[in-house]
Design a protein around this motif. Structure first.
Motif, PDB file in Angstrom:
ATOM      1  N   UNK A 145       0.943  -1.081   0.073  1.00  0.00           N
ATOM      2  CA  UNK A 145       0.000   0.091   0.048  1.00  0.00           C
ATOM      3  C   UNK A 145       0.898   1.284   0.025  1.00  0.00           C
ATOM      4  N   UNK A 146       1.846   1.498   0.744  1.00  0.00           N
ATOM      5  CA  UNK A 146       2.911   2.514   0.905  1.00  0.00           C
ATOM      6  C   UNK A 146       3.574   2.618  -0.537  1.00  0.00           C
ATOM      7  N   UNK A 147       4.018   1.467  -1.053  1.00  0.00           N
ATOM      8  CA  UNK A 147       4.610   1.526  -2.314  1.00  0.00           C
ATOM      9  C   UNK A 147       3.643   2.079  -3.151  1.00  0.00           C
ATOM     10  N   UNK A 148       2.486   1.527  -3.226  1.00  0.00           N
ATOM     11  CA  UNK A 148       1.645   2.081  -4.362  1.00  0.00           C
ATOM     12  C   UNK A 148       1.129   3.510  -4.196  1.00  0.00           C
ATOM     13  N   UNK A 149       1.184   4.005  -2.948  1.00  0.00           N
ATOM     14  CA  UNK A 149       0.919   5.356  -2.741  1.00  0.00           C
ATOM     15  C   UNK A 149       2.069   6.189  -3.148  1.00  0.00           C
ATOM     16  N   UNK A 150       3.331   5.758  -2.780  1.00  0.00           N
ATOM     17  CA  UNK A 150       4.469   6.564  -3.265  1.00  0.00           C
ATOM     18  C   UNK A 150       4.450   6.651  -4.848  1.00  0.00           C
ATOM     19  N   UNK A 151       4.357   5.476  -5.501  1.00  0.00           N
ATOM     20  CA  UNK A 151       4.238   5.661  -6.953  1.00  0.00           C
ATOM     21  C   UNK A 151       3.233   6.555  -7.583  1.00  0.00           C
ATOM     22  N   UNK A 152       1.967   6.475  -7.046  1.00  0.00           N
ATOM     23  CA  UNK A 152       1.001   6.978  -7.502  1.00  0.00           C
ATOM     24  C   UNK A 152       1.233   8.714  -7.203  1.00  0.00           C
ATOM     25  N   UNK A 153       1.713   9.141  -6.032  1.00  0.00           N
ATOM     26  CA  UNK A 153       1.948  10.567  -5.488  1.00  0.00           C
ATOM     27  C   UNK A 153       3.233  11.095  -6.706  1.00  0.00           C
ATOM     28  N   UNK A 154       3.965  10.055  -7.243  1.00  0.00           N
ATOM     29  CA  UNK A 154       5.323  10.539  -8.001  1.00  0.00           C
ATOM     30  C   UNK A 154       5.015  10.719  -9.568  1.00  0.00           C
ATOM     31  N   UNK A 155       3.480  10.186  -9.670  1.00  0.00           N
ATOM     32  CA  UNK A 155       3.022  10.228 -11.249  1.00  0.00           C
ATOM     33  C   UNK A 155       2.520  11.588 -11.246  1.00  0.00           C
ATOM     34  N   UNK A 156       2.766  12.002 -12.653  1.00  0.00           N
ATOM     35  CA  UNK A 156       2.586  13.480 -12.757  1.00  0.00           C
ATOM     36  C   UNK A 156       0.850  13.612 -13.126  1.00  0.00           C
ATOM     37  N   UNK A 157       0.270  14.629 -12.520  1.00  0.00           N
ATOM     38  CA  UNK A 157      -0.977  14.708 -12.696  1.00  0.00           C
ATOM     39  C   UNK A 157      -1.527  15.516 -13.914  1.00  0.00           C
ATOM     40  N   UNK A 158      -2.411  14.963 -14.925  1.00  0.00           N
ATOM     41  CA  UNK A 158      -2.644  15.592 -16.066  1.00  0.00           C
ATOM     42  C   UNK A 158      -3.973  16.572 -15.911  1.00  0.00           C
ATOM     43  N   UNK A 159      -4.662  16.019 -14.860  1.00  0.00           N
ATOM     44  CA  UNK A 159      -6.114  16.671 -14.862  1.00  0.00           C
ATOM     45  C   UNK A 159      -6.513  17.140 -13.430  1.00  0.00           C
ATOM     46  N   UNK A 160      -7.602  17.893 -13.327  1.00  0.00           N
ATOM     47  CA  UNK A 160      -7.902  18.366 -11.935  1.00  0.00           C
ATOM     48  C   UNK A 160      -8.465  17.130 -11.163  1.00  0.00           C
ATOM     49  N   UNK A 161      -8.898  16.111 -11.953  1.00  0.00           N
ATOM     50  CA  UNK A 161      -9.617  15.103 -11.060  1.00  0.00           C
ATOM     51  C   UNK A 161      -8.353  14.177 -10.699  1.00  0.00           C
ATOM     52  N   UNK A 162      -7.199  14.131 -11.470  1.00  0.00           N
ATOM     53  CA  UNK A 162      -6.068  13.549 -10.966  1.00  0.00           C
ATOM     54  C   UNK A 162      -5.244  14.250  -9.791  1.00  0.00           C
ATOM     55  N   UNK A 163      -5.377  15.530  -9.557  1.00  0.00           N
ATOM     56  CA  UNK A 163      -4.966  16.093  -8.443  1.00  0.00           C
ATOM     57  C   UNK A 163      -5.835  16.047  -7.187  1.00  0.00           C
ATOM     58  N   UNK A 164      -7.025  15.636  -7.459  1.00  0.00           N
ATOM     59  CA  UNK A 164      -8.187  15.337  -6.253  1.00  0.00           C
ATOM     60  C   UNK A 164      -7.736  13.762  -5.887  1.00  0.00           C
ATOM     61  N   UNK A 165      -7.514  13.088  -6.748  1.00  0.00           N
ATOM     62  CA  UNK A 165      -6.900  11.643  -6.452  1.00  0.00           C
ATOM     63  C   UNK A 165      -5.835  11.651  -5.579  1.00  0.00           C
TER      64      UNK A 165
END
Length: 197
Positions: free
Chosen positions: A135-155
């Motif tokens: 879970x922590x690794x997935x969260x770190x990978x997710x947070x490191x992924x650039x957001x392209x949309x406002x929805x992605x920023x919310x996530x």
């Protein structure tokens, strides 16, 4: 973490975006956005971790209820009656620091570990710890992924809060209160943007 996610009204936003994507109503850039898929993977891991924790806690409760507590014999007291210790603190009170005390503490720990192994507690602990790391690794990978949309920023903000916020007791403290307010603002903007489309 599940309690944190239940306080945040963003999961519905993610599923609405998935419905729109399936219906082909979003543009190509949004369709290429990996964030909804990564968020779904994060949520699945979070659900698996929560289930593993419930399983582990159930095994532990059954273990504590049905076993005779492991104990070790202590040196006899002044009345020469047998004495036993089921906790390291009891050993520490009965014996001064040294080799004898360490040996009894190791023996007690070994007996607890053997009893726990018979009911599968060690395996449940390992499964829960492995999923927590995932879970922590997935969260770190997710947070490191650039957001392209406002929805992605919310996530991204939702994942940040679900992994790093200390818990409900901190909901009204800074910076967690402000981050939740920002999340609510972004959610409203996302909903308004979707309504315009």
């Amino acid at each position: 973490m599940l309690a944190l996610l239940s306080h945040l009204p963003i999961i519905a936003v993610q599923s609405e975006a998935a419905d729109q994507r399936r219906a082909g109503r979003l543009d190509v850039a949004v369709d290429a956005d990996p964030m909804p898929r990564l968020f779904a993977e994060f949520q699945a891991l979070l659900d698996r971790h929560a289930a593993a924790t419930v399983t582990r806690d159930g095994i532990e409760a059954a273990f504590v209820d049905r076993i005779v507590r492991p104990r070790v014999a202590l040196p006899g007291g002044s009345d020469s009656k047998p004495r036993y210790a089921a906790e390291p603190a009891e050993i520490a009170r009965a014996l001064p620091p040294g080799r004898h005390r360490q040996r009894l503490e190791r023996r007690l720990r070994r007996r607890w570990n053997e009893a726990a192994a018979t009911v599968g507690l060690a395996e449940a602990d390992l499964e829960e710890a492995t999923l927590d790391g995932a879970v922590l690794a997935a969260a770190q990978a997710f947070l490191a992924t650039p957001a392209w949309t406002l929805h992605a920023l919310v996530l991204k903000l939702l994942v940040l809060l679900s992994v790093h916020a200390p818990g409900p007791a901190s909901d009204d403290t800074s910076p967690w209160r402000e981050l939740r307010l920002i999340l609510a603002d972004l959610s409203r903007l996302t909903a308004a943007e979707r309504a315009v489309r």
